[in-house]
Design a protein around this motif. Sequence first.
Motif, PDB file in Angstrom:
ATOM      1  N   LEU A 100       0.844  -1.188   0.000  1.00  0.00           N
ATOM      2  CA  LEU A 100       0.000   0.000   0.000  1.00  0.00           C
ATOM      3  C   LEU A 100       0.877   1.235   0.000  1.00  0.00           C
ATOM      4  O   LEU A 100       1.981   1.233   0.552  1.00  0.00           O
ATOM      5  N   SER A 101       0.405   2.278  -0.639  1.00  0.00           N
ATOM      6  CA  SER A 101       1.130   3.543  -0.655  1.00  0.00           C
ATOM      7  C   SER A 101       0.150   4.663  -0.367  1.00  0.00           C
ATOM      8  O   SER A 101      -1.063   4.510  -0.486  1.00  0.00           O
ATOM      9  N   ARG A 102       0.680   5.815  -0.014  1.00  0.00           N
ATOM     10  CA  ARG A 102      -0.168   6.960   0.308  1.00  0.00           C
ATOM     11  C   ARG A 102      -0.520   7.768  -0.924  1.00  0.00           C
ATOM     12  O   ARG A 102      -1.382   8.622  -0.880  1.00  0.00           O
ATOM     13  N   GLU A 103       0.185   7.540  -2.032  1.00  0.00           N
ATOM     14  CA  GLU A 103      -0.055   8.339  -3.217  1.00  0.00           C
ATOM     15  C   GLU A 103      -1.322   7.870  -3.926  1.00  0.00           C
ATOM     16  O   GLU A 103      -1.603   6.670  -4.001  1.00  0.00           O
ATOM     17  N   TYR A 104      -2.050   8.824  -4.460  1.00  0.00           N
ATOM     18  CA  TYR A 104      -3.254   8.531  -5.234  1.00  0.00           C
ATOM     19  C   TYR A 104      -3.032   9.072  -6.640  1.00  0.00           C
ATOM     20  O   TYR A 104      -2.895  10.274  -6.827  1.00  0.00           O
ATOM     21  N   ALA A 105      -2.973   8.192  -7.610  1.00  0.00           N
ATOM     22  CA  ALA A 105      -2.721   8.597  -8.991  1.00  0.00           C
ATOM     23  C   ALA A 105      -3.574   7.740  -9.915  1.00  0.00           C
ATOM     24  O   ALA A 105      -4.006   6.649  -9.572  1.00  0.00           O
ATOM     25  N   VAL A 106      -3.794   8.248 -11.092  1.00  0.00           N
ATOM     26  CA  VAL A 106      -4.559   7.518 -12.098  1.00  0.00           C
ATOM     27  C   VAL A 106      -3.643   6.522 -12.786  1.00  0.00           C
ATOM     28  O   VAL A 106      -2.566   6.872 -13.267  1.00  0.00           O
ATOM     29  N   ASP A 107      -4.053   5.271 -12.818  1.00  0.00           N
ATOM     30  CA  ASP A 107      -3.277   4.235 -13.475  1.00  0.00           C
ATOM     31  C   ASP A 107      -3.466   4.360 -14.987  1.00  0.00           C
ATOM     32  O   ASP A 107      -4.603   4.311 -15.470  1.00  0.00           O
ATOM     33  N   PRO A 108      -2.364   4.530 -15.745  1.00  0.00           N
ATOM     34  CA  PRO A 108      -2.539   4.623 -17.207  1.00  0.00           C
ATOM     35  C   PRO A 108      -3.217   3.407 -17.811  1.00  0.00           C
ATOM     36  O   PRO A 108      -3.878   3.514 -18.845  1.00  0.00           O
ATOM     37  N   LEU A 109      -3.072   2.240 -17.193  1.00  0.00           N
ATOM     38  CA  LEU A 109      -3.706   1.041 -17.723  1.00  0.00           C
ATOM     39  C   LEU A 109      -5.227   1.077 -17.577  1.00  0.00           C
ATOM     40  O   LEU A 109      -5.919   0.291 -18.212  1.00  0.00           O
ATOM     41  N   GLU A 110      -5.726   1.969 -16.719  1.00  0.00           N
ATOM     42  CA  GLU A 110      -7.165   2.069 -16.529  1.00  0.00           C
ATOM     43  C   GLU A 110      -7.824   3.033 -17.519  1.00  0.00           C
ATOM     44  O   GLU A 110      -9.008   2.906 -17.817  1.00  0.00           O
ATOM     45  N   ILE A 111      -7.075   3.992 -18.005  1.00  0.00           N
ATOM     46  CA  ILE A 111      -7.678   5.030 -18.848  1.00  0.00           C
ATOM     47  C   ILE A 111      -7.346   4.850 -20.319  1.00  0.00           C
ATOM     48  O   ILE A 111      -7.874   5.588 -21.154  1.00  0.00           O
ATOM     49  N   LEU A 112      -6.476   3.907 -20.658  1.00  0.00           N
ATOM     50  CA  LEU A 112      -6.153   3.632 -22.056  1.00  0.00           C
ATOM     51  C   LEU A 112      -6.742   2.293 -22.463  1.00  0.00           C
ATOM     52  O   LEU A 112      -6.826   1.362 -21.656  1.00  0.00           O
ATOM     53  N   PHE A 113      -7.110   2.200 -23.736  1.00  0.00           N
ATOM     54  CA  PHE A 113      -7.746   0.997 -24.246  1.00  0.00           C
ATOM     55  C   PHE A 113      -6.814   0.287 -25.218  1.00  0.00           C
ATOM     56  O   PHE A 113      -5.839   0.859 -25.718  1.00  0.00           O
ATOM     57  N   ALA A 114      -7.156  -0.960 -25.487  1.00  0.00           N
ATOM     58  CA  ALA A 114      -6.315  -1.776 -26.357  1.00  0.00           C
ATOM     59  C   ALA A 114      -6.199  -1.184 -27.753  1.00  0.00           C
ATOM     60  O   ALA A 114      -5.148  -1.278 -28.397  1.00  0.00           O
ATOM     61  N   LYS A 115      -7.250  -0.564 -28.244  1.00  0.00           N
ATOM     62  CA  LYS A 115      -7.219  -0.003 -29.598  1.00  0.00           C
ATOM     63  C   LYS A 115      -6.235   1.154 -29.723  1.00  0.00           C
ATOM     64  O   LYS A 115      -5.849   1.512 -30.836  1.00  0.00           O
ATOM     65  N   GLU A 116      -5.829   1.752 -28.591  1.00  0.00           N
ATOM     66  CA  GLU A 116      -4.925   2.891 -28.639  1.00  0.00           C
ATOM     67  C   GLU A 116      -3.465   2.489 -28.739  1.00  0.00           C
ATOM     68  O   GLU A 116      -2.634   3.301 -29.139  1.00  0.00           O
ATOM     69  N   VAL A 117      -3.118   1.257 -28.383  1.00  0.00           N
ATOM     70  CA  VAL A 117      -1.718   0.827 -28.413  1.00  0.00           C
ATOM     71  C   VAL A 117      -1.496  -0.414 -29.278  1.00  0.00           C
ATOM     72  O   VAL A 117      -0.356  -0.852 -29.432  1.00  0.00           O
TER      73      VAL A 117
END
Length: 286
Positions: A100-117
Amino acid sequence: GTSGGVLAPLLMMGGALGGLESLVLPSEGTGFWALVSMGAILGGTMRSPFTGVIFMLELTHDVNMLLPLLVAVTMAHGFTVLFLRRSILTEKVARRGFHLSREYAVDPLEILFAKEVMRPNIVALPPTAPSALLVESLRVDPTKGPQRLFPVVDGSQRVLGVVTRVDLQKLVDDGGAGAGEKFPTIIRSTPTFAYPDEPLRVVVHRMAHSGLTRFPVVARSEGRELLGLIALDDLLQARSLNLDAERRRERVLRMRFPLPFSFFGRKSAVVTDAEEEDDGDQTEAQ
């Protein structure tokens, strides 16, 4: 799960602590120190200072308590951050071995889709591919590198299976001119697919579960039309795309102050994007 049922005990402990404090601290009214201690205990142990403030204000509807509560929860939160490794909500989860960590960040794997890469321009083989086509497909494009997985499609681009580069290379080396006739024997007819509208996190989990690092990307329709190929290396592009988006979003504003003094008349280190373009145009003209 995390710890539950901690709200009422924390409030009771905070109220009891405030009652003891009222015996030695200056009197500020009935329940003053109890309320401050309840907010401090709640905001500090749960690492949610604003929650402690809002909770206490909702209980009393006394806006005059806002400043004392802000001071108390800030001090309590700072103390717990410096001296406690985790909050009461995450301690139980951490004891089970989860990081666990205290930082809160958006995971790039959550906001990008397979069609983009995914790679849309790939080599796909028909099930009746001749030997010459198999040999040609093994040639390496210097700009893209070797393709490790070859989808097998029919005339309507429906995926029938996949062939790995290792199996195809071995077939060409051993089969020679008759490799085309033996090609159907190395086709894996039950491949694992990825879909263009899936988040990359889903694709990563599927890779970890299946032990495979490359999937053909197909449409969700019954025809399973081939759209591209996604590999573990392509997932690294998610981080690159995310960093590029962050750079574009962080616009820096430059300002010039036309003051009479030369010291204050220096240009600031920040300019607008339009001024950058004007400076670039002037440089090109010179």
